[in-house]
Design a protein around this motif. Structure first.
Motif, mmCIF file in Angstrom:
data_model
loop_
_atom_site.group_PDB
_atom_site.id
_atom_site.type_symbol
_atom_site.label_atom_id
_atom_site.label_comp_id
_atom_site.label_asym_id
_atom_site.label_seq_id
_atom_site.Cartn_x
_atom_site.Cartn_y
_atom_site.Cartn_z
ATOM 1 N N MET A 1 0.828 -1.207 0.000
ATOM 2 C CA MET A 1 0.000 0.000 0.000
ATOM 3 C C MET A 1 0.867 1.263 0.000
ATOM 4 S SD MET A 1 -3.106 -0.973 -0.235
ATOM 5 C CE MET A 1 -4.118 0.433 0.248
ATOM 6 N N SER A 2 2.007 1.222 0.668
ATOM 7 C CA SER A 2 2.918 2.364 0.660
ATOM 8 C C SER A 2 3.493 2.584 -0.728
ATOM 9 C CB SER A 2 4.060 2.139 1.663
ATOM 10 O OG SER A 2 3.561 1.979 2.977
ATOM 11 N N GLU A 3 3.844 1.500 -1.393
ATOM 12 C CA GLU A 3 4.386 1.587 -2.755
ATOM 13 C C GLU A 3 3.330 2.098 -3.726
ATOM 14 O OE1 GLU A 3 7.720 0.903 -5.402
ATOM 15 O OE2 GLU A 3 7.603 0.716 -3.230
ATOM 16 N N LEU A 4 2.106 1.627 -3.570
ATOM 17 C CA LEU A 4 1.033 2.015 -4.482
ATOM 18 C C LEU A 4 0.538 3.444 -4.228
ATOM 19 C CD1 LEU A 4 -1.100 -1.262 -4.676
ATOM 20 C CD2 LEU A 4 0.592 -0.406 -6.297
ATOM 21 N N TRP A 5 0.832 4.004 -3.059
ATOM 22 C CA TRP A 5 0.465 5.399 -2.804
ATOM 23 C C TRP A 5 1.074 6.313 -3.879
ATOM 24 C CZ3 TRP A 5 -2.448 8.191 0.765
ATOM 25 C CH2 TRP A 5 -2.224 9.567 0.810
ATOM 26 N N GLY A 6 2.344 6.053 -4.219
ATOM 27 C CA GLY A 6 3.002 6.868 -5.233
ATOM 28 C C GLY A 6 2.341 6.760 -6.590
ATOM 29 N N THR A 7 1.899 5.542 -6.940
ATOM 30 C CA THR A 7 1.265 5.333 -8.246
ATOM 31 C C THR A 7 -0.163 5.870 -8.265
ATOM 32 O OG1 THR A 7 2.590 3.336 -8.589
ATOM 33 C CG2 THR A 7 0.634 3.608 -9.963
ATOM 34 N N ALA A 8 -0.970 5.455 -7.289
ATOM 35 C CA ALA A 8 -2.399 5.779 -7.305
ATOM 36 C C ALA A 8 -2.688 7.221 -6.917
ATOM 37 C CB ALA A 8 -3.143 4.828 -6.371
ATOM 38 N N ILE A 9 -2.146 7.673 -5.797
ATOM 39 C CA ILE A 9 -2.493 8.999 -5.279
ATOM 40 C C ILE A 9 -1.642 10.085 -5.932
ATOM 41 C CG2 ILE A 9 -2.795 10.394 -3.226
ATOM 42 C CD1 ILE A 9 -4.577 7.894 -3.361
ATOM 43 N N LEU A 10 -0.338 9.878 -5.946
ATOM 44 C CA LEU A 10 0.564 10.914 -6.459
ATOM 45 C C LEU A 10 0.457 11.065 -7.975
ATOM 46 C CD1 LEU A 10 2.807 12.877 -5.483
ATOM 47 C CD2 LEU A 10 4.453 11.097 -6.038
ATOM 48 N N THR A 11 0.601 9.956 -8.691
ATOM 49 C CA THR A 11 0.652 10.027 -10.150
ATOM 50 C C THR A 11 -0.729 10.098 -10.793
ATOM 51 O OG1 THR A 11 2.724 8.765 -10.133
ATOM 52 C CG2 THR A 11 1.530 8.892 -12.223
ATOM 53 N N VAL A 12 -1.585 9.131 -10.470
ATOM 54 C CA VAL A 12 -2.877 9.035 -11.159
ATOM 55 C C VAL A 12 -3.851 10.112 -10.680
ATOM 56 C CG1 VAL A 12 -4.867 7.560 -11.634
ATOM 57 C CG2 VAL A 12 -2.563 6.573 -11.574
ATOM 58 N N LEU A 13 -4.100 10.170 -9.361
ATOM 59 C CA LEU A 13 -5.134 11.074 -8.858
ATOM 60 C C LEU A 13 -4.713 12.540 -8.897
ATOM 61 C CD1 LEU A 13 -6.673 9.126 -5.835
ATOM 62 C CD2 LEU A 13 -7.593 9.413 -8.133
ATOM 63 N N PHE A 14 -3.561 12.865 -8.297
ATOM 64 C CA PHE A 14 -3.198 14.282 -8.252
ATOM 65 C C PHE A 14 -2.891 14.828 -9.634
ATOM 66 C CE2 PHE A 14 -0.231 17.789 -8.198
ATOM 67 C CZ PHE A 14 -0.941 18.696 -7.420
ATOM 68 N N TRP A 15 -1.970 14.167 -10.364
ATOM 69 C CA TRP A 15 -1.593 14.711 -11.671
ATOM 70 C C TRP A 15 -2.742 14.634 -12.656
ATOM 71 C CZ3 TRP A 15 1.854 18.104 -11.905
ATOM 72 C CH2 TRP A 15 3.022 18.034 -11.146
ATOM 73 N N GLY A 16 -3.613 13.630 -12.514
ATOM 74 C CA GLY A 16 -4.805 13.593 -13.347
ATOM 75 C C GLY A 16 -5.697 14.793 -13.084
ATOM 76 N N PHE A 17 -5.872 15.125 -11.811
ATOM 77 C CA PHE A 17 -6.660 16.298 -11.419
ATOM 78 C C PHE A 17 -5.995 17.589 -11.899
ATOM 79 C CE2 PHE A 17 -6.915 19.640 -8.078
ATOM 80 C CZ PHE A 17 -8.237 20.041 -8.293
ATOM 81 N N ALA A 18 -4.681 17.692 -11.676
ATOM 82 C CA ALA A 18 -3.957 18.905 -12.066
ATOM 83 C C ALA A 18 -4.034 19.134 -13.573
ATOM 84 C CB ALA A 18 -2.498 18.806 -11.618
ATOM 85 N N ASN A 19 -3.866 18.072 -14.353
ATOM 86 C CA ASN A 19 -3.925 18.210 -15.809
ATOM 87 C C ASN A 19 -5.325 18.572 -16.291
ATOM 88 O OD1 ASN A 19 -1.225 17.594 -16.113
ATOM 89 N ND2 ASN A 19 -1.589 15.407 -16.376
ATOM 90 N N GLU A 20 -6.323 18.200 -15.527
ATOM 91 C CA GLU A 20 -7.707 18.469 -15.923
ATOM 92 C C GLU A 20 -8.122 19.915 -15.647
ATOM 93 O OE1 GLU A 20 -12.212 16.778 -14.961
ATOM 94 O OE2 GLU A 20 -10.459 15.577 -14.454
ATOM 95 N N VAL A 21 -7.629 20.488 -14.550
ATOM 96 C CA VAL A 21 -8.092 21.819 -14.147
ATOM 97 C C VAL A 21 -7.065 22.918 -14.435
ATOM 98 C CG1 VAL A 21 -9.499 20.811 -12.334
ATOM 99 C CG2 VAL A 21 -7.199 21.627 -11.777
ATOM 100 N N THR A 22 -5.921 22.555 -14.989
ATOM 101 C CA THR A 22 -4.874 23.533 -15.259
ATOM 102 C C THR A 22 -4.685 23.695 -16.763
ATOM 103 O OG1 THR A 22 -3.740 22.799 -13.254
ATOM 104 C CG2 THR A 22 -2.503 24.192 -14.763
#
Length: 504
Positions: free
Chosen positions: A155-176
């Motif tokens: 779960m610690s390893e997947l935090w970087g993939t799911a939360i950092l890469t997919v969720l945050f950058w997906g959100f940032a790319n959508e609203v920026t």
């Protein structure tokens, strides 16, 4: 709304703080969101290693088995879950659900699984397996024996993939908007580096505390360190969700439109290889990414095995990892500033070969000290009042800091620049193929190499000379791939170099 024009800023303002006053309501929440997510990412990186490597009857040999037999299936399950959620719910709800999954697990681990480890870890069955199987399977047995720690690692390893890469950058790319992204993202990355520094120091402080008898948790100071660290991680996650909700309901309007971005293409591994085989240029990019991931993971397992020998206590281990995270954040911050200058001043090949040279010099030096008994350099350790083991751990930490820092800055920058001369189809499909082959195959490939050597030679220490040999071959392939790619890149960009610079 006013036009986002960087010409309105002065020379120094445009470099250090190219943000308009009216943009602060949007930029600052995004900055603090990314800061907190990055803080958790770095804290979890240190904690997961400390838990698994120093666990009873475990060690660094468990990491390759976890990466292949736990993280890989976990990533597939998470991808399936995310896809199903994205098809059914809005982007905002998907963010809440995914954050709840991770924060819910960390709460479960902290208050249920970790305190009950003595009762739920199958130690007797694992002891029987260890008596029956060869010593080389110790890592696999440790992964099973300490299954709650394995879950935490995954779960610690997947935090970087799911939360950092997919969720945050997906959100940032959508609203920026694209124009905003050119000014926002550099500052966001600096914030992430600062988060790494603070996270490292928080890990050091919370792991170096004495046992507090008035707190009804745990039997030793390390148990309470787990409590404090995870509570901090959970709190940071909750604040992230609160900021995200405020941003969505007060800043991001439902009808807000962003500039269209090309859709990310996902392909199967077979299609990845098929598409890459059509282009020598893409093969070289894939080899650069592949060899980096293999080489860094080859070194890390040996290094973490050395750390355990110096710091067998989990609290001391986590303190050391916290110091490494701090140093890495400092180096990455400085490197990020130097990278912008270097890319504008020197050729693509010169810049792209820097991470490979750093990996070669620091990695070769690390393996030299690890193999001290056969190198005849004990006199050097005695001269500076140290031991070969401590020197190898120190050099391994330096190697990890510089290699990781160069990856997050100049490596990623030159990799993205390499896609610029390609057609739109090659950019989209080639990037999807390289992300699939280079990253996934690199990490799992290095773990398979370690597993094979562990099965034959029984321990990380015994297999280290062979790991060093494989490492040197892999880095050599990396350097040759950069040189070949550089020649192709120059031939593709030469006609247009005088007309327009690659980086604005």
């Amino acid at each position: 709304m006013k036009e986002n024009n960087t010409e309105e800023f002065g020379k120094w303002r445009s470099f250090f703080w190219p943000i308009h006053r009216w943009e602060l309501k949007k930029f600052l929440p995004m900055f603090f969101m990314f800061f907190l997510i990055s803080f958790n990412y770095n804290a979890l990186r240190a904690c997961k290693d400390s838990l698994v490597v120093t666990a009873p009857n475990s060690g660094a040999e468990a990491i390759p088995f976890i990466k292949v037999w736990a993280i890989l299936p976990g990533a597939l399950i998470l991808t399936y879950l995310f896809t199903r959620l994205s098809n059914r719910f809005s982007r905002e709800k998907v963010f809440y659900i995914m954050m709840f999954v991770f924060l819910g697990f960390f709460m479960l681990f902290t208050f249920v699984l970790f305190p009950a480890q003595e009762y739920i870890h199958p130690n007797k069955f694992a002891d029987k397996m260890q008596a029956l199987l060869p010593e080389g399977f110790m890592g696999l047995i440790a992964m099973f024996r300490n299954w709650t720690f394995t879950l935490f690692y995954v779960m610690s390893e997947l935090w970087g993939t799911a939360i950092l890469t997919v969720l945050f950058w997906g959100f940032a790319n959508e609203v920026t908007k694209v124009g905003e992204a050119k000014r926002y993202y550099g500052l966001l990355m600096i914030g992430a580096n600062i988060a790494g520094i603070i996270s490292g120091q928080a890990s050091v402080y919370l792991s170096d505390t004495k046992f507090l008898s008035f707190i009804p948790y745990g039997k030793c100071s390390w148990d309470q360190s787990i409590l404090f660290l995870n509570c901090l991680i959970i709190f940071s996650g909750v604040v992230t969700v609160a900021i995200y909700r405020w941003l969505n309901h007060n800043v991001i309007l439902p009808n807000e439109k962003t500039e269209p971005r090309p859709a990310k293409v996902k392909m199967s591994m077979r299609k990845n290889f098929a598409y890459l085989a059509k282009s020598k240029y893409l093969i070289c990019i894939a080899l650069v990414v592949l060899t980096y991931n293999i080489s860094i993971n080859l070194v890390e397992v040996v290094w973490k095995n050395q750390i355990k020998q110096v710091y067998p206590n989990p609290s001391e281990y986590n303190v050391y990892m916290g110091e490494v995270m701090t140093l890495m954040g400092i180096i990455a911050t400085v490197t990020a500033i130097l990278t912008a200058f270097a890319i504008r001043r020197f050729s693509w090949t010169f810049n792209a070969i820097i991470p490979a040279v750093i990996m070669l010099i620091t990695g070769a030096g690390f393996f030299l000290f690890v193999l001290f008994p056969d190198s005849g350099l004990n006199w050097f350790a005695a001269m500076i009042g140290s031991t070969p083991l401590v020197l190898s751990v120190t050099l391994g930490g330096i190697q990890n800091c510089f290699s990781r820092a160069s990856k997050y800055t100049i490596f990623d920058a030159t990799k993205e620049i390499a896609f610029i001369p390609l057609s739109n189809e090659s950019k989209v499909k080639g990037k999807a193929a390289i992300d699939g082959v280079g990253s996934r195959l690199g990490k799992s490939g290095s773990s398979v190499i370690h597993q094979s050597l562990l099965i034959f030679f029984s321990s990380v220490s015994a297999s280290t000379p062979y790991v060093a040999g494989v490492f040197l071959v892999v880095v050599l392939i990396w350097i040759l791939s950069v040189v070949s790619l550089g020649k192709q890149f120059d031939s593709l960009t030469k006609p247009t170099l005088e007309k327009e610079p690659l980086l604005q």
